[in-house]
Scaffold this active site. Structure first.
Site, PDB file in Angstrom:
ATOM      1  N   TYR A   1       5.851  -6.880   8.429  1.00 32.00           N
ATOM      2  CA  TYR A   1       5.943  -6.221   7.229  1.00 32.00           C
ATOM      3  C   TYR A   1       5.903  -7.256   6.117  1.00 32.00           C
ATOM      4  O   TYR A   1       6.503  -8.269   5.999  1.00 32.00           O
ATOM      5  CB  TYR A   1       7.204  -5.328   6.967  1.00 32.00           C
ATOM      6  CG  TYR A   1       7.453  -4.806   5.475  1.00 32.00           C
ATOM      7  CD1 TYR A   1       6.755  -3.691   5.187  1.00 32.00           C
ATOM      8  CD2 TYR A   1       8.372  -5.412   4.717  1.00 32.00           C
ATOM      9  CE1 TYR A   1       7.020  -2.813   3.826  1.00 32.00           C
ATOM     10  CE2 TYR A   1       8.606  -4.660   3.372  1.00 32.00           C
ATOM     11  CZ  TYR A   1       7.950  -3.600   3.007  1.00 32.00           C
ATOM     12  OH  TYR A   1       8.019  -3.007   1.852  1.00 32.00           O
TER      13      TYR A   1
ATOM     14  N   ASP B   1       4.152 -15.772   5.769  1.00 31.02           N
ATOM     15  CA  ASP B   1       5.211 -14.985   4.962  1.00 31.02           C
ATOM     16  C   ASP B   1       6.649 -15.386   5.364  1.00 31.02           C
ATOM     17  O   ASP B   1       7.117 -14.776   6.346  1.00 31.02           O
ATOM     18  CB  ASP B   1       4.936 -13.512   5.234  1.00 31.02           C
ATOM     19  CG  ASP B   1       6.021 -12.556   4.421  1.00 31.02           C
ATOM     20  OD1 ASP B   1       6.897 -13.147   3.872  1.00 31.02           O
ATOM     21  OD2 ASP B   1       5.709 -11.243   4.499  1.00 31.02           O
TER      22      ASP B   1
ATOM     23  N   LYS C   1      13.273 -13.403  -1.995  1.00 36.90           N
ATOM     24  CA  LYS C   1      14.825 -13.416  -1.451  1.00 36.90           C
ATOM     25  C   LYS C   1      15.502 -14.407  -2.032  1.00 36.90           C
ATOM     26  O   LYS C   1      16.187 -14.606  -3.132  1.00 36.90           O
ATOM     27  CB  LYS C   1      14.807 -13.331   0.082  1.00 36.90           C
ATOM     28  CG  LYS C   1      13.909 -12.299   0.615  1.00 36.90           C
ATOM     29  CD  LYS C   1      14.565 -10.887   0.828  1.00 36.90           C
ATOM     30  CE  LYS C   1      13.796 -10.154   1.665  1.00 36.90           C
ATOM     31  NZ  LYS C   1      13.973  -8.654   1.649  1.00 36.90           N
TER      32      LYS C   1
HETATM   33  N1  HOZ Z   1      12.084  -6.736   3.612  1.00 32.28           N
HETATM   34  C1  HOZ Z   1      13.431  -5.790   3.542  1.00 32.28           C
HETATM   35  C2  HOZ Z   1      14.025  -5.474   4.705  1.00 32.28           C
HETATM   36  N2  HOZ Z   1      13.272  -5.389   5.586  1.00 32.28           N
HETATM   37  C3  HOZ Z   1      13.162  -4.905   2.670  1.00 32.28           C
HETATM   38  C4  HOZ Z   1      14.049  -4.605   1.444  1.00 32.28           C
HETATM   39  C5  HOZ Z   1      13.512  -3.332   0.831  1.00 32.28           C
HETATM   40  O1  HOZ Z   1      12.394  -3.044   1.217  1.00 32.28           O
HETATM   41  O2  HOZ Z   1      14.131  -2.915   0.013  1.00 32.28           O
END
Ligand code: HOZ
Length: 428
Positions: free
Chosen positions: A145, A240, A268
């Site tokens: 993702y 990423d 982050k």
């Molecule tokens: N990358 C975050 C957890 N997979 C996502 C945080 C979010 O989408 O709020």
């Protein structure tokens, strides 16, 4: 802000005006059932809910809180920056310090551009790779993702997978056709994709260790093969490291695996809890960005002084505290407790872990890609999640998310969490 309104009341009000009652789908409890709690405050390893419950938090605001919530040094840095103003719309000194810090943590980053989220970072890195190579197609990996931009919401992980829309509605088919999706940890598939699309692949983007289908490590040698193939075919390699950067090691997975990508996306931790993203890498590629080059990318709040100050404080703390070995010990402790409890109970469990990231998959199959992650028993996970929550431990409300640790978990919090996880598994 009233402190006496319950989570139930807040959720009822939220659902009237906010789709699903949440501002990001991963916060909803739809895959585990029940309603999300609302957080009133957070300190160290603990969240205090609107209902006055104290929960040991293994989400850590989805990654940023590596020193625990509300760290005094980060708060002080934000307060100090706040006294000078909230946003200038001109260059500011914090941005320069941040760029120097990032380059010192990530030697592969010769130049860096700040933005406001991880999604912006990956979206911009893809555009830059296309502008640099003059090619259109990109390769991504099933379950990775990279935020919610169009080209990347294909076979995506995180909330897109949790809520059953890994190929999001609203992404034009023509865009999706430019994204080739491959299995992770499978170098032969990557070799074949380059052969099938000669001279057409602009970039290969991946989470070098996946954190968005639960946590999955790259197998030994895999990332080196990805690096060699991208070099051979003239494609830009984008790591990423929004989740793993600064978290698994000072210089992320690329430091652990000794790989030099062309571009790296960050987010982050780098914002210390405020909204920040960044992408950077080889100067030759980065110099294609406007105003030097033809690839346009911009942002009113990019390099925002409050966010920069918070991130700088967080990174400086990392260098002072060097928490990586201690975080790894905590991760091992929790995974060992879970594996021991599962063995005793006769439940199949996999617990891939590196430093302060790990996942518990209820499956017999070693987890190495999306299909093996999805073989995890989601009904069992749901019961486990609620058994932990009832006992005061909050883990990600999805079988397809990683757990995060902070240095504030050291001591009492990790011991209590091990007890809770052990009990929860023993009662499944
Ligand atoms: N990358 C975050 C957890 N997979 C996502 C945080 C979010 O989408 O709020």
């Amino acid at each position: 802000m009233s402190s006496s309104v319950s989570s139930t009341d807040l959720f009822a009000r939220a659902q009237r005006l906010i789709p699903g009652g949440v501002n990001s789908p991963v916060r909803a409890f739809r895959s585990v059932g029940g309603a999300p709690f609302f957080t009133r405050s957070a300190q160290g390893a603990t969240l205090t809910t609107a209902d006055g419950r104290e929960l040991i938090d293994f989400v850590c605001t989805w990654g940023p809180a590596i020193h625990g919530h509300n760290h005094p040094r980060i708060r002080e840095a934000i307060t100090d920056a706040l006294s000078r103003g909230t946003s200038f719309g001109t260059p500011n000194p914090y941005e320069v310090e941040m760029a120097e810090l990032i380059a010192s943590f990530f030697p592969s980053i010769e130049k860096v551009r700040m933005c406001s989220s991880g999604t912006e970072a990956t979206m911009s890195a893809i555009r830059l790779a296309r502008g640099f190579t003059g090619r259109d197609k990109i390769i991504k990996f099933a379950g990775c993702y990279h935020g919610h931009s169009d080209s990347l919401l294909v076979s995506a992980g995180s909330g897109a997978l949790t809520h059953g829309h890994p190929d999001s509605a609203g992404v034009p088919a023509a865009f999706a056709r430019e994204t080739v999706v491959l299995p992770f940890n499978d170098p032969a598939a990557l070799d074949a994709a380059f052969a099938a699309n000669p001279g057409q692949i602009a970039a290969v983007i991946l989470e070098p260790y996946i954190g968005n289908v639960g946590f999955i490590r790259a197998e030994p040698g895999y990332l080196a093969q990805v690096r060699a193939l991208t070099q051979k075919h003239g494609a830009v390699l984008i790591f990423d490291e929004v989740m793993t950067g600064f978290r698994l090691a000072r210089g992320g997975v690329q430091e652990l695996e000794n790989i030099v990508p062309d571009l790296t996306c960050l987010g982050k931790i780098i914002g210390g809890g405020l909204p920040v993203g960044a992408f950077g890498g080889r100067a030759e590629i980065m110099d294609k960005l406007a105003p030097l080059g033809p690839v346009y990318q911009a942002g009113t709040l990019s390099g925002n002084p409050l966010a920069m100050a918070a991130g700088i404080a967080q990174l400086r703390l990392l260098d002072e505290l060097r928490p990586y070995a201690r975080l790894d010990t905590l991760g091992r402790q929790l995974c060992a407790a879970a594996l021991a409890a599962a063995k005793l109970k006769g439940i199949a469990l996999q617990a891939p872990q590196c430093g302060s990231m790990f996942s518990l998959f209820f499956t017999e199959r070693p987890v190495r890609d999306l299909p093996s992650a999805m073989s995890s028993d989601s009904a069992l996970f749901k019961r486990f999640f609620h058994a932990c929550l009832e006992r005061g431990v909050y883990l990600p409300p999805s079988a397809y998310e990683a757990w995060f640790l902070s240095s504030a978990h050291e001591g009492d919090a990790i011991d209590r969490a091990c007890d809770v996880v052990t009990t929860a598994i023993s009662e499944l």
